[in-house]
Design a protein around this motif. Structure first.
Motif, PDB file in Angstrom:
ATOM      1  N   LEU A 132       0.808  -1.247   0.071  1.00 55.67           N
ATOM      2  CA  LEU A 132      -0.167   0.042   0.145  1.00 55.67           C
ATOM      3  C   LEU A 132       1.025   1.161  -0.237  1.00 55.67           C
ATOM      4  N   VAL A 133       0.674   2.252  -0.809  1.00 53.44           N
ATOM      5  CA  VAL A 133       1.415   3.359  -0.980  1.00 53.44           C
ATOM      6  C   VAL A 133       0.230   4.727  -0.872  1.00 53.44           C
ATOM      7  N   SER A 134       0.554   5.222   0.323  1.00 49.97           N
ATOM      8  CA  SER A 134      -0.684   6.368   0.613  1.00 49.97           C
ATOM      9  C   SER A 134       0.118   7.708   0.681  1.00 49.97           C
ATOM     10  N   ASN A 135      -0.501   8.650   0.031  1.00 48.43           N
ATOM     11  CA  ASN A 135      -0.173   9.893  -0.091  1.00 48.43           C
ATOM     12  C   ASN A 135      -0.760  10.645   0.989  1.00 48.43           C
ATOM     13  N   VAL A 136      -0.074  11.302   1.929  1.00 50.19           N
ATOM     14  CA  VAL A 136      -0.978  12.122   2.976  1.00 50.19           C
ATOM     15  C   VAL A 136      -0.132  13.484   3.018  1.00 50.19           C
ATOM     16  N   PHE A 137      -0.941  14.655   3.506  1.00 44.04           N
ATOM     17  CA  PHE A 137      -0.779  15.900   3.527  1.00 44.04           C
ATOM     18  C   PHE A 137      -0.665  16.847   4.752  1.00 44.04           C
ATOM     19  N   GLY A 138       0.129  17.525   4.932  1.00 41.39           N
ATOM     20  CA  GLY A 138      -0.220  18.325   6.136  1.00 41.39           C
ATOM     21  C   GLY A 138       1.135  18.512   7.169  1.00 41.39           C
ATOM     22  N   THR A 139       0.876  19.065   8.386  1.00 32.75           N
ATOM     23  CA  THR A 139       1.880  18.980   9.495  1.00 32.75           C
ATOM     24  C   THR A 139       1.956  17.782  10.203  1.00 32.75           C
ATOM     25  N   THR A 140       2.922  17.804  11.051  1.00 29.89           N
ATOM     26  CA  THR A 140       3.144  16.715  11.895  1.00 29.89           C
ATOM     27  C   THR A 140       1.842  16.331  12.645  1.00 29.89           C
ATOM     28  N   ASP A 141       0.978  17.349  13.185  1.00 30.18           N
ATOM     29  CA  ASP A 141      -0.136  17.104  13.798  1.00 30.18           C
ATOM     30  C   ASP A 141      -1.066  16.378  13.100  1.00 30.18           C
ATOM     31  N   ASP A 142      -1.185  16.787  11.775  1.00 30.13           N
ATOM     32  CA  ASP A 142      -2.229  16.130  10.725  1.00 30.13           C
ATOM     33  C   ASP A 142      -1.673  14.707  10.432  1.00 30.13           C
ATOM     34  N   LEU A 143      -0.360  14.434  10.438  1.00 26.58           N
ATOM     35  CA  LEU A 143       0.307  13.275   9.821  1.00 26.58           C
ATOM     36  C   LEU A 143       0.205  12.166  10.869  1.00 26.58           C
ATOM     37  N   MET A 144       0.568  12.482  12.117  1.00 25.89           N
ATOM     38  CA  MET A 144       0.764  11.543  13.078  1.00 25.89           C
ATOM     39  C   MET A 144      -0.480  10.511  13.433  1.00 25.89           C
ATOM     40  N   PRO A 145      -1.780  11.145  13.371  1.00 27.32           N
ATOM     41  CA  PRO A 145      -2.687  10.228  13.625  1.00 27.32           C
ATOM     42  C   PRO A 145      -3.110   9.261  12.391  1.00 27.32           C
ATOM     43  N   VAL A 146      -2.774   9.549  11.204  1.00 28.71           N
ATOM     44  CA  VAL A 146      -2.921   8.789  10.117  1.00 28.71           C
ATOM     45  C   VAL A 146      -2.042   7.671  10.180  1.00 28.71           C
ATOM     46  N   MET A 147      -0.676   8.239  10.574  1.00 33.21           N
ATOM     47  CA  MET A 147       0.536   6.968  10.695  1.00 33.21           C
ATOM     48  C   MET A 147       0.388   6.119  11.757  1.00 33.21           C
ATOM     49  N   THR A 148      -0.120   6.554  13.021  1.00 33.94           N
ATOM     50  CA  THR A 148      -0.691   5.661  14.032  1.00 33.94           C
ATOM     51  C   THR A 148      -1.747   4.691  13.589  1.00 33.94           C
ATOM     52  N   ARG A 149      -2.855   4.968  12.676  1.00 33.24           N
ATOM     53  CA  ARG A 149      -3.768   4.147  12.574  1.00 33.24           C
ATOM     54  C   ARG A 149      -3.139   2.800  11.480  1.00 33.24           C
ATOM     55  N   MET A 150      -2.160   3.574  10.739  1.00 33.53           N
ATOM     56  CA  MET A 150      -1.424   2.498   9.608  1.00 33.53           C
ATOM     57  C   MET A 150      -0.664   1.419  10.507  1.00 33.53           C
ATOM     58  N   TRP A 151       0.107   2.195  11.493  1.00 30.61           N
ATOM     59  CA  TRP A 151       0.937   1.134  12.479  1.00 30.61           C
ATOM     60  C   TRP A 151      -0.176   0.094  12.911  1.00 30.61           C
ATOM     61  N   LYS A 152      -1.314   0.564  13.510  1.00 31.22           N
ATOM     62  CA  LYS A 152      -2.247  -0.344  13.966  1.00 31.22           C
ATOM     63  C   LYS A 152      -2.654  -1.477  13.009  1.00 31.22           C
ATOM     64  N   ALA A 153      -2.837  -1.069  11.711  1.00 30.41           N
ATOM     65  CA  ALA A 153      -3.485  -1.881  10.684  1.00 30.41           C
ATOM     66  C   ALA A 153      -2.316  -2.803  10.094  1.00 30.41           C
ATOM     67  N   PHE A 154      -0.964  -2.435  10.150  1.00 33.90           N
ATOM     68  CA  PHE A 154       0.213  -2.912   9.386  1.00 33.90           C
ATOM     69  C   PHE A 154       1.365  -3.593  10.172  1.00 33.90           C
ATOM     70  N   ILE A 178       4.815  10.563   1.635  1.00 34.79           N
ATOM     71  CA  ILE A 178       4.429   9.083   1.143  1.00 34.79           C
ATOM     72  C   ILE A 178       4.782   7.820   2.095  1.00 34.79           C
ATOM     73  N   ILE A 179       3.796   7.212   2.400  1.00 31.46           N
ATOM     74  CA  ILE A 179       3.981   6.288   3.159  1.00 31.46           C
ATOM     75  C   ILE A 179       3.831   4.901   2.605  1.00 31.46           C
ATOM     76  N   LEU A 180       4.708   3.823   2.788  1.00 34.51           N
ATOM     77  CA  LEU A 180       4.582   2.551   2.089  1.00 34.51           C
ATOM     78  C   LEU A 180       4.496   1.551   3.216  1.00 34.51           C
ATOM     79  N   ALA A 181       3.202   0.623   3.235  1.00 37.11           N
ATOM     80  CA  ALA A 181       2.911  -0.283   4.181  1.00 37.11           C
ATOM     81  C   ALA A 181       3.148  -1.793   3.377  1.00 37.11           C
TER      82      ALA A 181
END
Length: 281
Positions: free
Chosen positions: A179-201, A217-220
């Motif tokens: 999975l390659v995910s494009n995310v956008f924003g500040t660290t405060d925006d990105l961290m919740p998204v990355m934490t959810r991906m961590w929980k999934a992958f 760009i996040i690769l899982a």
């Protein structure tokens, strides 16, 4: 997704006219040999060089091709979000043995496909007008690669960035899928998204911040494989750069990883600024 730059100031009156005529719908804007996609007056959603429509013009789109580091010959790519179709066109041209399915919720975005010189649907290319969340929930087959670029005017669509969504992405990927995910924003925006991906992958995450933009760009992956070997990644990136001109070598230099990291280490690493050095494996 990029902020408007100084070039737009030179065309501000014409851009304002096109924006007003759009009546709140996505629109294309031509300037300086470029055609760009906009959802409103704030951001560039996609960019195309008119004389070279298949080129990956924006650095984040080139970085999203990093799935080739792990999946050299994907059988089936599922794309979530069409935008201006930069990735769809590039993959269609350069991966002739790959089937490509694009999911797009907004019919007004799909209506611009000819302006952005997208191929017609055929036996290996299809654009589907559908809610991606619903489509994934009913999938009965797996895919090699998911390219997740599902943006609305304000950023990543909330329903496409939940833990449930990322878990479903994991379920429909092959055992060695990416999975390659494009995310956008500040660290405060990105961290919740990355934490959810961590929980999934779990810790099988790699990410980098492409130069010249504020995207991440996040690769899982479901299987660590080649991604665990930095020397192999560097060599593969060099080969891909020669073959496709993707500048993946630069992106690999920026990569950080959660592989073999604890929860606390992940939290610290994921908050680092763009351009931080490669985290040791």
């Amino acid at each position: 997704m990029l902020n408007l730059n100084d070039d737009y100031a030179m065309h501000s009156n014409r851009f304002a006219e096109v924006l007003a005529c759009s009546q709140g719908k996505p629109f294309a804007f031509d300037h300086g040999g470029m055609r760009t996609l906009h959802f409103d007056g704030r951001y560039i959603q996609s960019a195309m060089r008119i004389v070279a429509p298949d080129e990956l013009l924006l650095s984040y789109t080139r970085a999203m091709m990093a799935f080739l580091l792990a999946k050299q010959s994907p059988r089936h790519i599922l794309m979530i979000g069409l935008g201006g179709g930069s990735l769809a066109k590039f993959c269609y041209r350069h991966l002739p043995a790959t089937r490509i399915t694009v999911l797009e919720l907004d019919s007004d975005v799909i209506a611009l496909r000819r302006q952005f010189v997208l191929p017609e649907d055929d036996e290996r290319f299809q654009i589907i007008h559908v809610d991606a969340e619903h489509y994934l929930s009913s999938m009965q087959h797996t895919v090699d690669v998911i390219l997740h670029d599902g943006f609305v005017a304000d950023g990543l669509a909330p329903e496409l960035s939940t833990e449930k969504f990322y878990r479903r992405c994991s379920e429909v990927l092959d055992d060695d899928g990416v999975l390659v995910s494009n995310v956008f924003g500040t660290t405060d925006d990105l961290m919740p998204v990355m934490t959810r991906m961590w929980k999934a992958f779990g810790p099988k995450l790699w990410w980098g911040d492409p130069s010249g933009c504020i995207n991440r760009i996040i690769l899982a992956t479901k299987d660590v494989g080649l991604m665990a070997q930095r020397s192999a990644l560097v060599k593969r990136a060099e080969q891909l750069d020669l073959q496709h001109g993707l500048a993946l070598g630069e992106f690999v230099d920026r990569l950080k990883t959660a592989h073999n990291k604890s929860d606390a280490e992940f939290d610290a690493i994921a908050g680092y600024d763009a351009g931080a050095t490669f985290m040791p494996y």
